[in-house]
Design an enzyme around this catalytic site. Structure first.
Site, PDB file in Angstrom:
ATOM      1  N   HIS A  50       9.864  35.183  22.930  1.00 57.22           N
ATOM      2  CA  HIS A  50      10.878  34.219  22.512  1.00 57.22           C
ATOM      3  C   HIS A  50      12.165  34.475  23.279  1.00 57.22           C
ATOM      4  O   HIS A  50      12.295  35.485  23.990  1.00 57.22           O
ATOM      5  CB  HIS A  50      11.136  34.297  21.005  1.00 57.22           C
ATOM      6  CG  HIS A  50      11.426  35.665  20.491  1.00 57.22           C
ATOM      7  ND1 HIS A  50      12.534  36.373  20.851  1.00 57.22           N
ATOM      8  CD2 HIS A  50      10.731  36.469  19.651  1.00 57.22           C
ATOM      9  CE1 HIS A  50      12.525  37.538  20.235  1.00 57.22           C
ATOM     10  NE2 HIS A  50      11.429  37.647  19.514  1.00 57.22           N
TER      11      HIS A  50
HETATM   12  P1  TYD Z   1      10.547  38.511  15.190  1.00 59.43           P
HETATM   13  O1  TYD Z   1      11.949  38.575  15.713  1.00 59.43           O
HETATM   14  O2  TYD Z   1       9.800  37.242  15.376  1.00 59.43           O
HETATM   15  O3  TYD Z   1       9.711  39.712  15.822  1.00 59.43           O
HETATM   16  P2  TYD Z   1       9.077  39.856  17.277  1.00 59.43           P
HETATM   17  O4  TYD Z   1       9.916  39.061  18.184  1.00 59.43           O
HETATM   18  O5  TYD Z   1       9.147  41.310  17.585  1.00 59.43           O
HETATM   19  O6  TYD Z   1       7.673  39.393  17.242  1.00 59.43           O
HETATM   20  O7  TYD Z   1      10.570  38.904  13.667  1.00 59.43           O
HETATM   21  C1  TYD Z   1       9.401  39.082  12.913  1.00 59.43           C
HETATM   22  C2  TYD Z   1       9.688  38.772  11.460  1.00 59.43           C
HETATM   23  O8  TYD Z   1      10.703  39.615  10.945  1.00 59.43           O
HETATM   24  C3  TYD Z   1      10.157  37.342  11.257  1.00 59.43           C
HETATM   25  O9  TYD Z   1       9.434  36.801  10.164  1.00 59.43           O
HETATM   26  C4  TYD Z   1      11.598  37.456  10.853  1.00 59.43           C
HETATM   27  C5  TYD Z   1      11.759  38.872  10.373  1.00 59.43           C
HETATM   28  N1  TYD Z   1      13.059  39.440  10.807  1.00 59.43           N
HETATM   29  C6  TYD Z   1      14.097  39.523   9.896  1.00 59.43           C
HETATM   30  O10 TYD Z   1      13.982  39.138   8.726  1.00 59.43           O
HETATM   31  N2  TYD Z   1      15.297  40.054  10.309  1.00 59.43           N
HETATM   32  C7  TYD Z   1      15.495  40.494  11.576  1.00 59.43           C
HETATM   33  O11 TYD Z   1      16.594  40.964  11.916  1.00 59.43           O
HETATM   34  C8  TYD Z   1      14.390  40.379  12.517  1.00 59.43           C
HETATM   35  C9  TYD Z   1      14.555  40.827  13.935  1.00 59.43           C
HETATM   36  C10 TYD Z   1      13.201  39.850  12.083  1.00 59.43           C
END
Ligand code: TYD
Length: 135
Positions: A50
């Site tokens: 992303h």
């Molecule tokens: P995401 O940023 O999509 O993780 P990655 O990019 O590593 O795959 O986050 C995964 C999940 O965690 C998503 O459902 C949102 C939650 N999340 C939070 O609640 N707070 C945060 O600060 C982050 C980074 C993620």
């Protein structure tokens, strides 16, 4: 456009064990608003995939190793992190993925903004369109 870059974190080397510190003294090129960490990643998994419109990051491999793929819509670069005294600065507006996590790796991510689901671009084609629009 700002590029992602590796930044060396100062080390206080000591026979009792080394210590590194990050504080708001200009080493990290933004004010740190949030920190989170990624751990227990099963073999072969990848994270990320992303871009953020506003949020900037500083990523540190506190333990183990992993790769961070940075894509600006034109060029892809892979940064390997495997020491706890190097961090990767990822400015906003770049597509990033994390892969090749070693067993027991621990990724610390310092972020410039609060978590905001609307700041994410999760579709690569949407990202390319966003970049084109910005040019
Ligand atoms: P995401 O940023 O999509 O993780 P990655 O990019 O590593 O795959 O986050 C995964 C999940 O965690 C998503 O459902 C949102 C939650 N999340 C939070 O609640 N707070 C945060 O600060 C982050 C980074 C993620």
């Amino acid at each position: 456009m700002e590029k992602a870059r590796i930044i060396e974190i100062p080390r206080i080397v000591d026979e009792r064990g080394n210590l590194s510190v990050v504080e708001e003294d200009g080493l990290v090129p933004f004010k740190i608003k949030r920190s989170y960490w990624i751990y227990d990643v099963p073999g072969g998994e990848h994270r990320g995939g992303h871009a953020y419109k506003e949020n900037c990051e500083f990523i540190i491999a506190l333990s183990g190793s992993f790769d961070i793929v940075i894509d600006d819509g034109k060029e892809r670069n892979v940064f390997s992190l495997n020491r706890s005294y190097y961090g990767l600065y990822v400015p906003h507006g770049l597509w990033r993925e994390m892969e090749n996590f070693s067993t027991n790796s621990l990724a610390l991510i310092l972020s410039s903004t609060d978590y905001d689901v609307n700041d994410y671009i999760r579709d690569y084609n949407e990202y390319l369109a966003y970049k084109k629009n910005e040019e």
